[in-house]
Design a protein around this motif. Structure first.
Motif, PDB file in Angstrom:
ATOM      1  N   GLY A 154      36.045  51.024  36.174  1.00 48.00           N
ATOM      2  CA  GLY A 154      34.842  50.662  36.612  1.00 48.00           C
ATOM      3  C   GLY A 154      34.986  50.067  38.081  1.00 48.00           C
ATOM      4  N   ASN A 155      34.476  48.991  38.127  1.00 43.90           N
ATOM      5  CA  ASN A 155      34.517  48.415  39.421  1.00 43.90           C
ATOM      6  C   ASN A 155      35.591  47.211  39.907  1.00 43.90           C
ATOM      7  N   VAL A 223      36.460  37.129  42.971  1.00 44.98           N
ATOM      8  CA  VAL A 223      37.276  37.615  43.980  1.00 44.98           C
ATOM      9  C   VAL A 223      37.323  38.832  44.256  1.00 44.98           C
ATOM     10  N   CYS A 224      36.928  39.529  45.342  1.00 43.64           N
ATOM     11  CA  CYS A 224      36.800  40.830  45.638  1.00 43.64           C
ATOM     12  C   CYS A 224      37.506  41.462  46.893  1.00 43.64           C
ATOM     13  N   THR A 225      37.813  42.788  46.854  1.00 43.03           N
ATOM     14  CA  THR A 225      38.414  43.429  48.125  1.00 43.03           C
ATOM     15  C   THR A 225      37.807  43.211  49.297  1.00 43.03           C
ATOM     16  N   SER A 226      38.384  43.014  50.593  1.00 42.94           N
ATOM     17  CA  SER A 226      37.660  42.718  51.625  1.00 42.94           C
ATOM     18  C   SER A 226      37.464  44.120  52.552  1.00 42.94           C
ATOM     19  N   GLY A 227      38.266  45.349  52.001  1.00 41.96           N
ATOM     20  CA  GLY A 227      38.263  46.385  52.718  1.00 41.96           C
ATOM     21  C   GLY A 227      39.232  46.538  54.048  1.00 41.96           C
ATOM     22  N   LEU A 228      39.816  45.574  54.382  1.00 38.64           N
ATOM     23  CA  LEU A 228      40.604  45.325  55.662  1.00 38.64           C
ATOM     24  C   LEU A 228      41.889  46.102  55.237  1.00 38.64           C
ATOM     25  N   ASP A 235      34.567  45.583  48.309  1.00 39.72           N
ATOM     26  CA  ASP A 235      33.698  44.599  47.069  1.00 39.72           C
ATOM     27  C   ASP A 235      34.122  45.457  45.778  1.00 39.72           C
ATOM     28  N   LEU A 236      35.439  45.717  45.685  1.00 36.68           N
ATOM     29  CA  LEU A 236      35.818  46.135  44.488  1.00 36.68           C
ATOM     30  C   LEU A 236      36.470  44.824  43.619  1.00 36.68           C
ATOM     31  N   ILE A 237      36.276  44.591  42.596  1.00 33.00           N
ATOM     32  CA  ILE A 237      36.499  43.194  41.754  1.00 33.00           C
ATOM     33  C   ILE A 237      37.894  43.183  41.435  1.00 33.00           C
ATOM     34  N   VAL A 238      38.611  42.023  42.037  1.00 27.18           N
ATOM     35  CA  VAL A 238      39.995  41.925  41.618  1.00 27.18           C
ATOM     36  C   VAL A 238      40.048  41.011  40.252  1.00 27.18           C
ATOM     37  N   SER A 252      48.769  24.464  52.000  1.00 26.65           N
ATOM     38  CA  SER A 252      47.897  25.533  51.549  1.00 26.65           C
ATOM     39  C   SER A 252      47.706  25.494  50.133  1.00 26.65           C
ATOM     40  N   SER A 253      46.569  25.926  49.773  1.00 25.44           N
ATOM     41  CA  SER A 253      46.533  26.099  48.118  1.00 25.44           C
ATOM     42  C   SER A 253      46.204  27.582  47.919  1.00 25.44           C
ATOM     43  N   TYR A 254      46.084  27.952  46.573  1.00 26.58           N
ATOM     44  CA  TYR A 254      45.751  29.333  45.979  1.00 26.58           C
ATOM     45  C   TYR A 254      45.055  29.096  44.904  1.00 26.58           C
ATOM     46  N   ALA A 255      44.357  30.208  44.464  1.00 23.80           N
ATOM     47  CA  ALA A 255      43.533  30.250  43.247  1.00 23.80           C
ATOM     48  C   ALA A 255      44.202  31.149  42.344  1.00 23.80           C
ATOM     49  N   VAL A 256      44.236  30.679  41.136  1.00 20.89           N
ATOM     50  CA  VAL A 256      45.046  31.359  40.091  1.00 20.89           C
ATOM     51  C   VAL A 256      43.706  32.626  39.544  1.00 20.89           C
ATOM     52  N   ILE A 257      44.032  33.740  39.645  1.00 20.22           N
ATOM     53  CA  ILE A 257      43.082  34.716  39.309  1.00 20.22           C
ATOM     54  C   ILE A 257      43.252  35.453  37.956  1.00 20.22           C
ATOM     55  N   GLU A 258      42.200  35.412  37.055  1.00 20.08           N
ATOM     56  CA  GLU A 258      42.259  36.390  35.961  1.00 20.08           C
ATOM     57  C   GLU A 258      41.666  37.653  36.425  1.00 20.08           C
ATOM     58  N   PRO A 259      42.384  38.702  35.930  1.00 20.56           N
ATOM     59  CA  PRO A 259      41.832  40.194  36.504  1.00 20.56           C
ATOM     60  C   PRO A 259      40.527  40.388  35.408  1.00 20.56           C
ATOM     61  N   GLY A 260      39.904  41.148  36.251  1.00 18.60           N
ATOM     62  CA  GLY A 260      38.688  41.648  35.458  1.00 18.60           C
ATOM     63  C   GLY A 260      38.785  42.773  34.298  1.00 18.60           C
TER      64      GLY A 260
END
Length: 280
Positions: A154-155, A223-228, A235-238, A252-260
């Motif tokens: 999907g996305n 959180v999405c891809t930036s394309g860089l 804009d693909l969703i991580v 620094s800090s970081y965000a824990v991400i749960e994949p879509g």
């Protein structure tokens, strides 16, 4: 001679003779048309006839049960065959349903991104020894799949193609520490990059690194891809932010991400073989 008269054989003979004689006398008194000897024999041997008849009936019943058992076995075999067929049909139905769900997700992405060129693929094997959930798909260079092509459901980002053969490809997922993607959080517009660690990967999670201690990114952020870099389109969703943590070795800090998408069980994916701005 005395020994013979005292023997068991003689005594048995006397018993049989006495029974036969009694039968003759009884038959003579109670029968009209049948000879006394025949009637006597019938009386003496009637118990044996009854026993023989009972044995014969039991044998017939046993044979009948053998026949019934054979019929039951044939019926069980037939029903088992039908059950196996229904199970196969159910498996086919579930596979078709999963593919339809995948294509429904795909159509939305395609409508929003007409420049994307897709190649549908199916996961054909997983490496049980690989803790980062690397898998193989059934499409390769003969289907225009190349190394570093994005793999999505999907996305949602699933991973990236790392090895290609003519008919198959190896995909490393976003749960692999070697996979790094430029990303941003859509609400705050803060940027960073997604990666993971062995510990996070074990829990099916990844992270968005490069945030400041005063970051505005919070739980629930997308959180999405930036394309860089030209590897992934924008804009693909991580995934979504689960929590914010401070780094142990810097400020620094970081965000824990749960994949879509459930990376560990995904079965049908799409490879983006071309898009506007793709590197190489």
């Amino acid at each position: 001679m005395d020994r013979f008269f005292k023997s068991r054989r003689f005594k048995a003979f006397i018993c049989v003779f006495a029974a036969l004689l009694a039968g003759i006398v009884f038959a003579a008194v109670t029968t009209d048309s049948v000879s006394p000897l025949t009637a006597a024999a019938g009386i003496v041997f009637s118990p044996l006839q009854k026993l023989s008849s009972a044995v014969g009936e039991k044998t017939r019943n046993t044979f009948g049960s053998f026949v019934s058992s054979s019929i039951y076995k044939e019926e069980i075999s037939r029903l088992s065959g039908e059950l196996n067929k229904k199970n196969e049909e159910l498996v086919d139905y579930e596979r078709t349903k999963q593919k339809l769900n995948s294509y429904e997700e795909f159509l939305g992405v395609k409508d929003s991104n007409p420049d994307y060129v897709f190649c549908p693929a199916t996961v054909i094997s997983r490496d049980a020894s690989d803790v980062y959930n690397t898998f193989m798909i059934d499409k390769g260079s003969s289907d225009s799949v190349s190394v570093n092509d994005p793999v999505i459901y999907g996305n949602y980002v699933v991973g990236i193609v790392k090895e290609v053969s003519p008919t198959s490809s190896v995909v490393k997922t976003i749960l692999d520490p070697s996979v790094n993607i430029s990303v941003y959080e859509i609400k705050t517009r803060e940027s960073g990059y997604s990666s993971t660690t062995s510990r996070l990967s074990f829990d099916g999670l990844c992270r968005m690194s490069g945030l400041t201690r005063t970051t505005a990114v919070s739980k629930g952020g997308v959180v999405c891809t930036s394309g860089l870099g030209g590897i992934f389109p924008r804009d693909l969703i991580v995934g979504t932010v689960d929590e914010i943590r401070d780094e142990d070795n810097d400020v620094s800090s970081y965000a824990v991400i749960e994949p879509g998408v459930d990376i560990k069980t995904v079965a049908d994916v799409f490879v983006i073989t071309d898009f506007e701005g793709q590197n190489g």
